[in-house]
Write a protein that holds these residues in place. Structure first.
Motif, PDB file in Angstrom:
ATOM      1  N   ALA A  74       0.703  -0.972   0.281  1.00  0.00           N
ATOM      2  CA  ALA A  74       0.153  -0.067  -0.108  1.00  0.00           C
ATOM      3  C   ALA A  74       1.235   1.593  -0.131  1.00  0.00           C
ATOM      4  N   ALA A  75       2.490   1.930   0.752  1.00  0.00           N
ATOM      5  CA  ALA A  75       3.016   2.912   0.879  1.00  0.00           C
ATOM      6  C   ALA A  75       3.477   2.877  -0.716  1.00  0.00           C
ATOM      7  N   GLN A  76       4.045   1.369  -0.955  1.00  0.00           N
ATOM      8  CA  GLN A  76       5.002   2.089  -2.335  1.00  0.00           C
ATOM      9  C   GLN A  76       4.287   2.150  -3.387  1.00  0.00           C
ATOM     10  N   THR A  77       2.847   1.066  -3.562  1.00  0.00           N
ATOM     11  CA  THR A  77       1.599   1.718  -4.805  1.00  0.00           C
ATOM     12  C   THR A  77       1.343   2.922  -4.451  1.00  0.00           C
ATOM     13  N   GLN A  78       0.683   3.872  -2.856  1.00  0.00           N
ATOM     14  CA  GLN A  78      -0.013   4.435  -2.547  1.00  0.00           C
ATOM     15  C   GLN A  78      -1.386   3.839  -3.257  1.00  0.00           C
ATOM     16  N   GLN A  79      -1.927   2.993  -3.144  1.00  0.00           N
ATOM     17  CA  GLN A  79      -2.983   2.386  -3.350  1.00  0.00           C
ATOM     18  C   GLN A  79      -3.387   1.065  -2.345  1.00  0.00           C
ATOM     19  N   GLY A  80      -4.777   0.853  -2.190  1.00  0.00           N
ATOM     20  CA  GLY A  80      -5.596   0.932  -1.557  1.00  0.00           C
ATOM     21  C   GLY A  80      -6.215   0.378  -0.227  1.00  0.00           C
ATOM     22  N   PRO A  81      -6.812  -0.526  -0.094  1.00  0.00           N
ATOM     23  CA  PRO A  81      -7.782   0.190   1.014  1.00  0.00           C
ATOM     24  C   PRO A  81      -7.824   1.194   2.378  1.00  0.00           C
ATOM     25  N   CYS A  82      -6.315   0.888   2.720  1.00  0.00           N
ATOM     26  CA  CYS A  82      -5.681   2.152   3.739  1.00  0.00           C
ATOM     27  C   CYS A  82      -5.350   3.042   3.461  1.00  0.00           C
ATOM     28  N   VAL A  83      -4.953   3.282   2.152  1.00  0.00           N
ATOM     29  CA  VAL A  83      -4.545   4.877   1.994  1.00  0.00           C
ATOM     30  C   VAL A  83      -5.523   5.919   1.631  1.00  0.00           C
ATOM     31  N   ASP A  84      -6.713   4.983   1.197  1.00  0.00           N
ATOM     32  CA  ASP A  84      -7.852   6.111   0.682  1.00  0.00           C
ATOM     33  C   ASP A  84      -8.111   5.854   2.337  1.00  0.00           C
ATOM     34  N   CYS A  85      -8.539   5.055   3.008  1.00  0.00           N
ATOM     35  CA  CYS A  85      -9.239   5.637   4.410  1.00  0.00           C
ATOM     36  C   CYS A  85      -8.303   6.421   5.147  1.00  0.00           C
ATOM     37  N   VAL A  86      -6.863   6.560   5.028  1.00  0.00           N
ATOM     38  CA  VAL A  86      -5.964   7.473   5.182  1.00  0.00           C
ATOM     39  C   VAL A  86      -5.993   9.100   4.668  1.00  0.00           C
ATOM     40  N   HIS A  87      -6.781   8.540   4.090  1.00  0.00           N
ATOM     41  CA  HIS A  87      -7.757  10.315   2.932  1.00  0.00           C
ATOM     42  C   HIS A  87      -8.796  11.113   2.914  1.00  0.00           C
ATOM     43  N   THR A  88      -8.951  10.134   3.300  1.00  0.00           N
ATOM     44  CA  THR A  88     -11.041  10.100   3.360  1.00  0.00           C
ATOM     45  C   THR A  88     -11.314  10.214   5.003  1.00  0.00           C
ATOM     46  N   ARG A 103      -9.936  -0.559  -9.381  1.00  0.00           N
ATOM     47  CA  ARG A 103     -10.028   0.364  -8.243  1.00  0.00           C
ATOM     48  C   ARG A 103      -8.771   0.557  -7.709  1.00  0.00           C
ATOM     49  N   TRP A 104      -8.316  -0.698  -7.121  1.00  0.00           N
ATOM     50  CA  TRP A 104      -6.251  -0.496  -7.516  1.00  0.00           C
ATOM     51  C   TRP A 104      -5.999  -1.481  -8.011  1.00  0.00           C
ATOM     52  N   PRO A 105      -5.340  -1.139  -9.256  1.00  0.00           N
ATOM     53  CA  PRO A 105      -4.261  -1.891 -10.622  1.00  0.00           C
ATOM     54  C   PRO A 105      -3.366  -2.411  -9.736  1.00  0.00           C
ATOM     55  N   GLN A 106      -2.635  -1.259  -8.800  1.00  0.00           N
ATOM     56  CA  GLN A 106      -0.878  -2.676  -8.544  1.00  0.00           C
ATOM     57  C   GLN A 106      -1.453  -2.992  -7.332  1.00  0.00           C
ATOM     58  N   PRO A 109      -3.633  -7.402  -6.456  1.00  0.00           N
ATOM     59  CA  PRO A 109      -3.169  -7.920  -7.670  1.00  0.00           C
ATOM     60  C   PRO A 109      -2.057  -8.734  -6.017  1.00  0.00           C
ATOM     61  N   ALA A 110      -1.216  -8.301  -6.012  1.00  0.00           N
ATOM     62  CA  ALA A 110       0.157  -7.798  -5.238  1.00  0.00           C
ATOM     63  C   ALA A 110      -0.649  -8.109  -3.315  1.00  0.00           C
ATOM     64  N   ALA A 111      -1.541  -8.123  -3.265  1.00  0.00           N
ATOM     65  CA  ALA A 111      -2.383  -8.874  -1.810  1.00  0.00           C
ATOM     66  C   ALA A 111      -2.925  -9.646  -2.015  1.00  0.00           C
ATOM     67  N   ALA A 112      -3.724  -9.857  -3.403  1.00  0.00           N
ATOM     68  CA  ALA A 112      -4.552 -11.460  -3.109  1.00  0.00           C
ATOM     69  C   ALA A 112      -3.155 -12.135  -3.546  1.00  0.00           C
ATOM     70  N   GLN A 113      -1.610 -12.070  -4.093  1.00  0.00           N
ATOM     71  CA  GLN A 113      -0.644 -12.716  -3.687  1.00  0.00           C
ATOM     72  C   GLN A 113      -0.130 -13.661  -2.666  1.00  0.00           C
ATOM     73  N   ALA A 114      -0.346 -12.410  -1.913  1.00  0.00           N
ATOM     74  CA  ALA A 114      -0.281 -12.403  -0.668  1.00  0.00           C
ATOM     75  C   ALA A 114      -0.868 -13.292   0.149  1.00  0.00           C
ATOM     76  N   GLY A 115      -2.153 -13.934  -0.304  1.00  0.00           N
ATOM     77  CA  GLY A 115      -2.837 -14.666   0.576  1.00  0.00           C
ATOM     78  C   GLY A 115      -4.190 -14.395   0.335  1.00  0.00           C
TER      79      GLY A 115
END
Length: 249
Positions: A74-88, A103-106, A109-115
């Motif tokens: 999330a920190a690297q891609t600046q995407q994901g629920p947590c990033v949107d959460c801290v901004h809103t 919604r979060w193209p990078q 898939p990375a989160a899904a790959q982590a399980g």
């Protein structure tokens, strides 16, 4: 809710509120937050992302290595629920991260790959002051239920009040420096985990639990013990051979 769970929940709120102590350790505190979140909300993992006080967001804690990895994504891609959460400053959820790839193209898939297939981030916020987010994670594509979200928000609120309460006794500049030091200590802890994992033939999360058990047993700050291990001031073999280093539930 069982009586035992009620007692554990009450104990957790007390722990998260009790931050006005001389040896308050932010990293240990956030570690407890993620572990108790998993235990009480019956989610598969949890992670915390914090403001670095310079407009950026950095991973700060996770209930497992995979959970920490998701916050790194999330920190690297600046995407994901947590990033949107801290901004809103609002709850942001996904019942199926794979379906939310658009919604979060990078990140997705990375989160899904982590399980992880489902995520929900709740803000660590006091009024308009958002200092981070607590992310709830599930390995199945199943939405986090409303009761768990509400309880997760309550835990995040108490943790935020505790952190801000502890900081309020210090000068504003010292508060900012403390956040920077926390993130620096996090790097040192990662280095120490790597040393212990290699020396003890264990995974990184068990290395963290071992490091924390030793620090608590010897009444030392987690970051200080990590620094000693990382710089070889404290020999990894000596720490691993100490019965006090055995993690306890």
């Amino acid at each position: 809710m069982s009586n035992a769970r009620d007692q554990r929940l009450a104990s957790t709120f007390v722990t998260l509120a009790d931050t006005l102590v001389a040896d308050f350790d932010v990293l240990d505190f956030l570690g407890v937050l993620t572990e108790r979140t998993v235990e009480l909300l019956e989610v598969d993992a949890a992670g915390v992302i914090l403001s670095d006080q310079r407009g950026g967001w950095r991973p700060a804690a996770g209930s497992s290595e995979d959970a920490e990895l998701v916050e790194v994504f999330a920190a690297q891609t600046q995407q994901g629920p947590c990033v949107d959460c801290v901004h809103t400053g609002e709850v942001v959820a996904s019942a199926d991260l794979v379906a939310d790839t658009g919604r979060w193209p990078q990140f997705a898939p990375a989160a899904a790959q982590a399980g992880f297939r489902a995520a929900c981030a709740v803000p660590m916020r006091l009024r308009d002051d958002v200092i981070g987010a607590l992310t709830l994670l599930n390995t199945q594509a199943t939405a986090i239920d409303d009761d768990s979200i509400a309880l997760g928000q309550a835990l995040a609120d108490v943790a935020t009040i505790g952190i801000l309460q502890q900081r309020a006794v210090q000068h504003e500049q010292i508060v900012s420096e403390q956040l920077q030091a926390t993130l620096h200590h996090r790097t040192v802890i990662e280095q120490a985990k790597g040393v212990l994992a290699e020396s003890g033939g264990m995974d990184m999360h068990l290395a963290y639990l071992t490091l924390r058990a030793y620090a608590r047993a010897h009444h030392r700050r987690l970051s200080d013990v990590a620094r000693d291990v990382a710089t070889t001031t404290l020999d990894a073999g000596e720490l691993l051979g100490d019965p006090a280093s055995t993690p306890r539930s």
